[in-house]
Design an enzyme around this catalytic site. Structure first.
Site, short mmCIF file in Angstrom:
data_model
loop_
_atom_site.label_atom_id
_atom_site.label_comp_id
_atom_site.label_asym_id
_atom_site.label_seq_id
_atom_site.Cartn_x
_atom_site.Cartn_y
_atom_site.Cartn_z
N ALA A 47 0.85 -1.16 0.17
CA ALA A 47 -0.21 -0.04 0.07
C ALA A 47 0.81 1.26 0.06
O ALA A 47 0.36 2.35 0.11
CB ALA A 47 -1.00 -0.18 1.17
N ARG A 59 6.92 -2.19 3.40
CA ARG A 59 8.06 -2.24 4.25
C ARG A 59 8.51 -0.79 4.50
O ARG A 59 9.30 -0.47 5.54
CB ARG A 59 9.55 -2.64 3.29
N ASP A 85 8.00 -7.46 5.58
CA ASP A 85 8.44 -8.07 4.39
C ASP A 85 7.66 -9.39 3.98
O ASP A 85 7.89 -10.29 4.81
CB ASP A 85 9.91 -8.19 4.40
N TYR A 138 9.84 -12.97 -14.34
CA TYR A 138 8.53 -12.16 -13.68
C TYR A 138 7.21 -12.60 -14.37
O TYR A 138 6.33 -12.86 -13.79
CB TYR A 138 8.77 -10.57 -14.36
N LYS A 147 4.22 -14.30 -12.41
CA LYS A 147 2.81 -13.90 -12.62
C LYS A 147 1.84 -15.04 -13.04
O LYS A 147 0.60 -15.19 -12.90
CB LYS A 147 2.53 -12.77 -13.34
N PRO A 169 -3.53 -6.27 -14.92
CA PRO A 169 -3.24 -5.16 -15.46
C PRO A 169 -2.34 -5.23 -16.54
O PRO A 169 -1.07 -6.18 -16.25
CB PRO A 169 -2.78 -4.07 -14.45
N THR A 180 3.76 3.36 -12.57
CA THR A 180 3.67 3.52 -10.92
C THR A 180 5.39 3.39 -10.65
O THR A 180 5.96 3.54 -11.73
CB THR A 180 3.41 2.00 -10.32
P1 NDP Z 1 4.74 -0.17 -7.36
O1 NDP Z 1 6.23 -0.58 -7.15
O2 NDP Z 1 4.34 1.31 -7.19
O3 NDP Z 1 4.31 -0.96 -5.69
C1 NDP Z 1 4.65 -2.17 -5.24
C2 NDP Z 1 4.40 -2.30 -3.89
O4 NDP Z 1 4.69 -3.59 -3.45
C3 NDP Z 1 4.76 -1.40 -2.91
O5 NDP Z 1 3.90 -0.85 -2.10
C4 NDP Z 1 6.00 -2.26 -2.01
O6 NDP Z 1 5.99 -1.72 -1.04
C5 NDP Z 1 5.41 -3.38 -2.16
N1 NDP Z 1 6.22 -4.53 -1.92
C6 NDP Z 1 7.30 -4.77 -2.77
N2 NDP Z 1 8.15 -5.84 -2.30
C7 NDP Z 1 7.65 -5.73 -1.11
C8 NDP Z 1 8.08 -6.80 -0.04
N3 NDP Z 1 9.24 -7.39 -0.22
N4 NDP Z 1 7.28 -7.07 1.12
C9 NDP Z 1 6.19 -6.13 1.27
N5 NDP Z 1 5.66 -5.19 0.14
C10 NDP Z 1 6.48 -5.32 -1.00
O7 NDP Z 1 4.22 -1.07 -8.13
P2 NDP Z 1 2.71 -1.35 -8.55
O8 NDP Z 1 1.63 -0.80 -7.94
O9 NDP Z 1 2.61 -1.33 -10.23
O10 NDP Z 1 2.65 -3.00 -8.38
C11 NDP Z 1 1.69 -3.41 -7.55
C12 NDP Z 1 1.11 -4.92 -8.11
O11 NDP Z 1 0.70 -4.71 -9.55
C13 NDP Z 1 2.53 -5.90 -8.31
O12 NDP Z 1 2.23 -7.16 -8.20
C14 NDP Z 1 2.92 -5.68 -9.57
O13 NDP Z 1 3.50 -6.89 -10.51
C15 NDP Z 1 1.59 -5.44 -10.30
N6 NDP Z 1 1.35 -5.13 -11.63
C16 NDP Z 1 2.04 -4.15 -12.01
C17 NDP Z 1 1.91 -3.54 -13.23
C18 NDP Z 1 2.59 -2.24 -13.73
O14 NDP Z 1 2.44 -2.02 -15.09
N7 NDP Z 1 2.66 -1.44 -12.90
C19 NDP Z 1 0.88 -4.23 -14.30
C20 NDP Z 1 0.53 -5.53 -13.86
C21 NDP Z 1 0.63 -5.89 -12.62
P3 NDP Z 1 7.38 -1.52 -0.06
O15 NDP Z 1 8.30 -1.09 -1.23
O16 NDP Z 1 7.08 -0.18 0.84
O17 NDP Z 1 7.76 -2.68 0.76
C1 8X3 Z 2 3.52 -5.44 -15.24
C2 8X3 Z 2 3.22 -5.23 -16.95
O1 8X3 Z 2 4.29 -5.84 -19.09
O2 8X3 Z 2 5.52 -4.33 -17.55
O3 8X3 Z 2 3.04 -6.66 -14.94
O4 8X3 Z 2 5.13 -6.93 -17.45
S1 8X3 Z 2 4.66 -5.82 -18.00
#
Ligand code: NDP
Ligand code: 8X3
Length: 251
Positions: free
Chosen positions: A10, A34, A58, A151, A155, A181, A186
């Site tokens: 979050a 984290r 974590d 990756y 997924k 998505p 982000t």
């Molecule tokens: P961000 O990097 O903005 O957010 C990732 C979040 O995951 C952060 O809040 C981070 O919090 C948390 N996180 C990462 N590693 C850990 C860990 N070891 N322990 C606890 N929390 C963790 O990326 P997105 O919002 O884009 O990603 C969110 C989800 O969406 C992911 O699962 C990603 O694979 C998925 N996704 C993203 C896409 C994109 O294009 N952006 C497309 C498809 C899917 P913190 O670092 O504070 O721990």
């Molecule tokens: C994130 C989308 O295409 O960057 O899951 O892998 S992509």
């Protein structure tokens, strides 16, 4: 009664936008990540709207995950909605040059972390015969793209776990679904490219990517359906994207 949602990841991106939208709609929140300072800031921002509990851990550490969830204050122990969102890509290397550390990170966070959190929360949902789980997958869980190797594997595993959860939890009336998505701007690419902001920017150049708020709206739509409706699997891309490798870039 107000619902309580547990959101992993979050502190930024999709998870943060989802927390903000849920709070605006009066959903009580357990926000996880984290980065403690970011969690504290978000709590301060959202507390005028709803009750917020911060959990700092974590997802890779299974003992800490279960101990932290067990230590939730009484008023936050009843979890109605679990958003399994924490995750990232680490690196974009061809398989023969892949970093073992990156592979561990993706499999440990995106797959095992999701399982550890779910394992700690599912028994209470089973006991109550109710609950709603949303697993954040990806288009990378539906197809494989060049250098996406591990990756994409992580997924695809989320896709399988989503299906497995839905099957095993069917008898308990628990709703399980995935939101998958495509390209969302982000911190995702910053993490993938290890802080190289310039390279991260180029991923989203020349077309309009999704915003984290777009995905939050969809997640909110999913959880707002009546209890007999379960949105099992949903793929959402920017209009400019047709697949992982086909993006209509105009600039
Ligand atoms: P961000 O990097 O903005 O957010 C990732 C979040 O995951 C952060 O809040 C981070 O919090 C948390 N996180 C990462 N590693 C850990 C860990 N070891 N322990 C606890 N929390 C963790 O990326 P997105 O919002 O884009 O990603 C969110 C989800 O969406 C992911 O699962 C990603 O694979 C998925 N996704 C993203 C896409 C994109 O294009 N952006 C497309 C498809 C899917 P913190 O670092 O504070 O721990
Ligand atoms: C994130 C989308 O295409 O960057 O899951 O892998 S992509």
């Amino acid at each position: 009664m107000k619902k309580t949602a547990f959101i992993t990841g979050a502190t930024s991106g999709i998870g943060k936008a989802t927390a903000q939208l849920f709070a605006a709609n009066g959903i009580r929140l357990i926000i996880c990540g984290r980065r403690t300072e970011l969690l504290k800031e978000l709590k301060k921002e959202l507390e005028p709207l709803t009750d917020v509990c911060v959990l700092n851990f974590d997802v890779r550490d299974k003992d800490i995950v279960s101990a932290t969830i067990e230590s939730l204050p009484k008023e936050f122990r009843h979890i109605d909605i679990l958003i399994n969102n924490a995750g990232n890509a680490h690196g974009l290397d061809p398989i023969e040059k892949g970093s073992l550390e990156d592979w561990d990170a993706m499999l440990d966070i995106n797959v095992k972390g999701l399982l550890y959190v779910s394992r700690a929360i599912l028994p209470q949902m089973v006991e109550r015969n109710s609950g709603h789980i949303i697993n954040i997958g990806s288009t990378a869980g539906k197809e494989v793209y060049p250098r996406g190797n591990v990756y994409c594997a992580s997924k695809h595993a989320v896709d399988a776990i989503n299906q497995g959860m839905r099957i095993d939890l069917n008898a308990y009336g628990i709703r399980v679904g995935a939101v998958n998505p495509g390209l969302v701007e982000t911190e995702f690419s910053n993490v993938r490219f290890k802080g190289d902001a310039k390279r991260a920017k180029t991923v989203y150049k020349g077309f309009q990517p999704l915003k984290p708020e777009d995905i939050a709206n969809i997640i909110f739509f999913v959880i707002s359906q009546p209890s007999h409706v379960n949105i099992a699997d949903l793929v959402v891309m920017p209009t400019a994207q047709a697949s992982s490798t086909i993006v209509n870039k105009t600039i």
